[in-house]
Design a protein around this motif. Sequence first.
Motif, PDB file in Angstrom:
ATOM      1  N   UNK A  10       1.093  -1.059   0.234  1.00 13.04           N
ATOM      2  CA  UNK A  10       0.035  -0.346  -0.145  1.00 13.04           C
ATOM      3  C   UNK A  10       0.789   1.687   0.058  1.00 13.04           C
ATOM      4  N   UNK A  11       0.573   2.097  -0.750  1.00  9.84           N
ATOM      5  CA  UNK A  11       1.471   3.527  -0.698  1.00  9.84           C
ATOM      6  C   UNK A  11       1.236   4.556   0.425  1.00  9.84           C
ATOM      7  N   UNK A  12       0.183   4.007   1.053  1.00 10.19           N
ATOM      8  CA  UNK A  12      -0.340   4.866   2.058  1.00 10.19           C
ATOM      9  C   UNK A  12       0.335   4.309   3.764  1.00 10.19           C
ATOM     10  N   UNK A  13       0.734   2.909   4.048  1.00 13.52           N
ATOM     11  CA  UNK A  13       0.223   2.920   5.247  1.00 13.52           C
ATOM     12  C   UNK A  13       1.524   1.283   5.244  1.00 13.52           C
ATOM     13  N   UNK A  14       2.157   0.511   3.643  1.00 13.34           N
ATOM     14  CA  UNK A  14       3.504  -0.031   3.697  1.00 13.34           C
ATOM     15  C   UNK A  14       2.333  -1.479   3.763  1.00 13.34           C
ATOM     16  N   UNK A  15       1.533  -1.707   3.826  1.00 18.45           N
ATOM     17  CA  UNK A  15       1.137  -2.796   3.850  1.00 18.45           C
ATOM     18  C   UNK A  15       1.138  -4.312   3.372  1.00 18.45           C
ATOM     19  N   UNK A  16       1.524  -5.177   2.669  1.00 22.12           N
ATOM     20  CA  UNK A  16       0.519  -5.838   1.949  1.00 22.12           C
ATOM     21  C   UNK A  16      -0.459  -6.742   1.641  1.00 22.12           C
ATOM     22  N   UNK A  17      -1.489  -6.385   2.412  1.00 25.25           N
ATOM     23  CA  UNK A  17      -3.155  -6.963   2.790  1.00 25.25           C
ATOM     24  C   UNK A  17      -3.340  -6.194   1.655  1.00 25.25           C
ATOM     25  N   UNK A  18      -3.270  -6.349   0.708  1.00 24.64           N
ATOM     26  CA  UNK A  18      -4.520  -5.720  -0.430  1.00 24.64           C
ATOM     27  C   UNK A  18      -5.256  -6.919  -0.780  1.00 24.64           C
ATOM     28  N   UNK A  19      -6.076  -6.203  -1.771  1.00 23.73           N
ATOM     29  CA  UNK A  19      -7.348  -7.065  -2.343  1.00 23.73           C
ATOM     30  C   UNK A  19      -7.640  -6.146  -3.790  1.00 23.73           C
ATOM     31  N   UNK A  20      -8.064  -7.348  -4.539  1.00 20.37           N
ATOM     32  CA  UNK A  20      -8.607  -6.406  -5.581  1.00 20.37           C
ATOM     33  C   UNK A  20      -9.814  -5.404  -5.348  1.00 20.37           C
ATOM     34  N   UNK A  21     -10.423  -4.520  -6.178  1.00 22.63           N
ATOM     35  CA  UNK A  21     -11.247  -2.870  -5.806  1.00 22.63           C
ATOM     36  C   UNK A  21     -11.866  -2.604  -6.500  1.00 22.63           C
ATOM     37  N   UNK A  22     -13.168  -2.596  -6.612  1.00 25.95           N
ATOM     38  CA  UNK A  22     -13.973  -1.925  -7.851  1.00 25.95           C
ATOM     39  C   UNK A  22     -15.091  -1.374  -7.368  1.00 25.95           C
ATOM     40  N   UNK A  23     -14.736   0.243  -8.127  1.00 22.22           N
ATOM     41  CA  UNK A  23     -16.097   1.303  -7.420  1.00 22.22           C
ATOM     42  C   UNK A  23     -17.336   1.671  -9.023  1.00 22.22           C
TER      43      UNK A  23
END
Length: 51
Positions: A10-23
């Motif tokens: 994540x560019x904000x917090x640096x964590x690696x817990x990401x998932x695809x997002x669609x709005x």
Amino acid sequence: MSERAAPYYCPYCGDEDLEPYASEEESYGWYCRSCARAFRVKFLGIGVRHS
């Protein structure tokens, strides 16, 4: 090459817990479960320089 390249962190917090997002407004994005922020990564090009 796929249409979506996965970011490693994540560019904000640096964590690696990401998932695809669609709005409704954006079709491709990523959601960080740690800081609850959604973001999009855009590829601009390789070595393109304007003089």
